[in-house]
Design a protein around this motif. Structure first.
Motif, mmCIF file in Angstrom:
data_model
loop_
_atom_site.group_PDB
_atom_site.id
_atom_site.type_symbol
_atom_site.label_atom_id
_atom_site.label_comp_id
_atom_site.label_asym_id
_atom_site.label_seq_id
_atom_site.Cartn_x
_atom_site.Cartn_y
_atom_site.Cartn_z
ATOM 1 N N LEU A 77 82.590 43.566 25.422
ATOM 2 C CA LEU A 77 83.878 43.623 26.132
ATOM 3 C C LEU A 77 85.067 43.724 25.182
ATOM 4 O O LEU A 77 86.112 44.258 25.553
ATOM 5 C CB LEU A 77 84.032 42.403 27.034
ATOM 6 C CG LEU A 77 83.139 42.365 28.267
ATOM 7 C CD1 LEU A 77 83.257 41.013 28.964
ATOM 8 C CD2 LEU A 77 83.479 43.490 29.229
ATOM 9 N N ALA A 78 84.917 43.213 23.974
ATOM 10 C CA ALA A 78 86.031 43.204 23.011
ATOM 11 C C ALA A 78 86.510 44.614 22.678
ATOM 12 O O ALA A 78 87.674 44.803 22.333
ATOM 13 C CB ALA A 78 85.617 42.470 21.734
ATOM 14 N N THR A 79 85.639 45.601 22.805
ATOM 15 C CA THR A 79 86.028 46.982 22.509
ATOM 16 C C THR A 79 86.620 47.697 23.721
ATOM 17 O O THR A 79 86.969 48.866 23.629
ATOM 18 C CB THR A 79 84.817 47.790 21.984
ATOM 19 O OG1 THR A 79 83.831 47.850 23.010
ATOM 20 C CG2 THR A 79 84.252 47.175 20.720
ATOM 21 N N ASP A 80 86.705 46.991 24.858
ATOM 22 C CA ASP A 80 87.236 47.524 26.110
ATOM 23 C C ASP A 80 86.582 48.847 26.516
ATOM 24 O O ASP A 80 87.256 49.855 26.722
ATOM 25 C CB ASP A 80 88.766 47.690 26.025
ATOM 26 C CG ASP A 80 89.390 47.888 27.397
ATOM 27 O OD1 ASP A 80 88.802 47.431 28.401
ATOM 28 O OD2 ASP A 80 90.450 48.537 27.471
ATOM 29 N N PRO A 81 85.256 48.842 26.655
ATOM 30 C CA PRO A 81 84.561 50.087 27.015
ATOM 31 C C PRO A 81 84.799 50.463 28.474
ATOM 32 O O PRO A 81 85.080 49.609 29.307
ATOM 33 C CB PRO A 81 83.094 49.731 26.794
ATOM 34 C CG PRO A 81 83.048 48.269 27.115
ATOM 35 C CD PRO A 81 84.347 47.705 26.590
ATOM 36 N N LYS A 82 84.668 51.744 28.759
ATOM 37 C CA LYS A 82 84.763 52.194 30.142
ATOM 38 C C LYS A 82 83.441 51.927 30.877
ATOM 39 O O LYS A 82 83.421 51.709 32.073
ATOM 40 C CB LYS A 82 85.084 53.685 30.185
ATOM 41 C CG LYS A 82 86.495 54.021 29.735
ATOM 42 C CD LYS A 82 86.754 55.496 29.932
ATOM 43 C CE LYS A 82 88.107 56.001 29.616
ATOM 44 N NZ LYS A 82 89.008 55.303 28.831
ATOM 45 N N LEU A 83 82.334 51.968 30.136
ATOM 46 C CA LEU A 83 81.007 51.825 30.703
ATOM 47 C C LEU A 83 80.165 50.918 29.818
ATOM 48 O O LEU A 83 80.170 51.067 28.604
ATOM 49 C CB LEU A 83 80.344 53.206 30.796
ATOM 50 C CG LEU A 83 78.916 53.289 31.304
ATOM 51 C CD1 LEU A 83 78.866 52.962 32.794
ATOM 52 C CD2 LEU A 83 78.348 54.675 31.049
ATOM 53 N N ALA A 100 89.709 34.579 22.572
ATOM 54 C CA ALA A 100 90.008 34.246 23.965
ATOM 55 C C ALA A 100 88.814 34.564 24.864
ATOM 56 O O ALA A 100 88.486 33.793 25.758
ATOM 57 C CB ALA A 100 91.254 34.988 24.432
ATOM 58 N N LEU A 101 88.162 35.707 24.606
ATOM 59 C CA LEU A 101 87.002 36.075 25.413
ATOM 60 C C LEU A 101 85.867 35.065 25.245
ATOM 61 O O LEU A 101 85.189 34.720 26.211
ATOM 62 C CB LEU A 101 86.482 37.463 25.024
ATOM 63 C CG LEU A 101 87.183 38.668 25.635
ATOM 64 C CD1 LEU A 101 86.668 39.958 25.004
ATOM 65 C CD2 LEU A 101 86.990 38.717 27.134
ATOM 66 N N LEU A 102 85.669 34.582 24.041
ATOM 67 C CA LEU A 102 84.615 33.577 23.805
ATOM 68 C C LEU A 102 84.848 32.352 24.681
ATOM 69 O O LEU A 102 83.913 31.834 25.305
ATOM 70 C CB LEU A 102 84.557 33.177 22.331
ATOM 71 C CG LEU A 102 83.900 34.177 21.387
ATOM 72 C CD1 LEU A 102 84.119 33.764 19.933
ATOM 73 C CD2 LEU A 102 82.424 34.324 21.677
ATOM 74 N N ALA A 103 86.078 31.894 24.734
ATOM 75 C CA ALA A 103 86.399 30.716 25.548
ATOM 76 C C ALA A 103 86.179 31.011 27.033
ATOM 77 O O ALA A 103 85.636 30.179 27.759
ATOM 78 C CB ALA A 103 87.835 30.276 25.290
ATOM 79 N N GLU A 104 86.591 32.197 27.482
ATOM 80 C CA GLU A 104 86.414 32.573 28.892
ATOM 81 C C GLU A 104 84.947 32.610 29.294
ATOM 82 O O GLU A 104 84.593 32.286 30.421
ATOM 83 C CB GLU A 104 87.019 33.957 29.153
ATOM 84 C CG GLU A 104 88.510 33.941 29.360
ATOM 85 C CD GLU A 104 89.027 35.318 29.720
ATOM 86 O OE1 GLU A 104 88.464 35.953 30.636
ATOM 87 O OE2 GLU A 104 89.994 35.751 29.075
ATOM 88 N N ILE A 105 84.092 33.000 28.367
ATOM 89 C CA ILE A 105 82.663 33.140 28.639
ATOM 90 C C ILE A 105 81.917 31.826 28.394
ATOM 91 O O ILE A 105 80.717 31.735 28.584
ATOM 92 C CB ILE A 105 82.079 34.290 27.775
ATOM 93 C CG1 ILE A 105 82.734 35.618 28.107
ATOM 94 C CG2 ILE A 105 80.589 34.422 27.890
ATOM 95 C CD1 ILE A 105 82.414 36.181 29.465
ATOM 96 N N GLY A 106 82.636 30.807 27.987
ATOM 97 C CA GLY A 106 82.006 29.507 27.779
ATOM 98 C C GLY A 106 81.472 29.286 26.381
ATOM 99 O O GLY A 106 80.587 28.463 26.176
ATOM 100 N N LEU A 107 82.014 30.010 25.409
ATOM 101 C CA LEU A 107 81.554 29.872 24.026
ATOM 102 C C LEU A 107 82.653 29.397 23.082
ATOM 103 O O LEU A 107 82.560 29.606 21.874
ATOM 104 C CB LEU A 107 80.983 31.201 23.513
ATOM 105 C CG LEU A 107 79.677 31.669 24.134
ATOM 106 C CD1 LEU A 107 79.296 33.051 23.614
ATOM 107 C CD2 LEU A 107 78.562 30.680 23.878
ATOM 108 N N GLY A 108 83.679 28.775 23.624
ATOM 109 C CA GLY A 108 84.736 28.237 22.766
ATOM 110 C C GLY A 108 84.165 27.208 21.801
ATOM 111 O O GLY A 108 83.322 26.398 22.167
ATOM 112 N N GLY A 109 84.578 27.283 20.547
ATOM 113 C CA GLY A 109 84.127 26.322 19.545
ATOM 114 C C GLY A 109 82.910 26.752 18.754
ATOM 115 O O GLY A 109 82.481 26.037 17.858
ATOM 116 N N VAL A 110 82.330 27.901 19.077
ATOM 117 C CA VAL A 110 81.147 28.341 18.319
ATOM 118 C C VAL A 110 81.429 29.595 17.488
ATOM 119 O O VAL A 110 80.506 30.247 17.012
ATOM 120 C CB VAL A 110 79.927 28.580 19.243
ATOM 121 C CG1 VAL A 110 79.553 27.330 20.007
ATOM 122 C CG2 VAL A 110 80.169 29.741 20.186
#
Length: 141
Positions: free
Chosen positions: A33-39, A1-11
């Motif tokens: 972002l996938a690891t949900d870091p605080k910083l 889902a994050l890939l699609a949000e960032i404009g990388l859907g399909g790769v």
């Protein structure tokens, strides 16, 4: 889902060598972002990119940090990038690196996306102030 949000859907199945520099930077952002870091620690994230890709990615990173309510430490030698992307700029002296001055970015700049911030009347005076401070550091070393 994050890939699609960032404009990388399909790769999703592409190898890094099959991606452009900008796409690799976006993939790195998604990976972080996938690891949900605080910083997030961003060390010269746009330095190897052409100007147009750099500006587009600055906009994307700025928007993403706001959207996910993330804090980032951005290390850069680019004064314009620092002003356009930051709430505060910490200027360090060269060898040894010590904090010399903190610049607080005015609300009228930090509330705008990077490209819009660069075009605001408050941008140039702040740039000049930071530039002069850096020149003074260089001449004193």
């Amino acid at each position: 889902a994050l890939l699609a949000e960032i404009g990388l859907g399909g790769v999703e199945s592409y190898y890094p060598s099959q991606l452009s520099g900008g796409m690799r930077q976006r993939a790195a952002l998604v990976r972080t972002l996938a690891t949900d870091p605080k910083l997030l620690l961003l060390d010269e994230p746009f330095s190897a990119l052409d100007q147009q890709t750099k500006l587009k990615l600055e906009e994307l990173v700025w928007k993403t940090l706001k959207q996910y309510e993330k804090t980032a430490v951005l290390v850069t030698h680019d004064i314009e990038e620092a002003i356009a992307m930051s709430d505060r700029i910490f200027l360090f002296s060269p060898r040894p690196g010590r904090l010399v001055r903190t610049f607080v970015i005015p609300d009228e700049l930090r509330s705008r996306p990077p490209l819009a911030a660069r075009q605001h009347p408050a941008f140039s005076p702040l740039f000049q102030s930071i530039w002069k401070e850096m020149e003074a550091l260089e001449s004193s070393s």
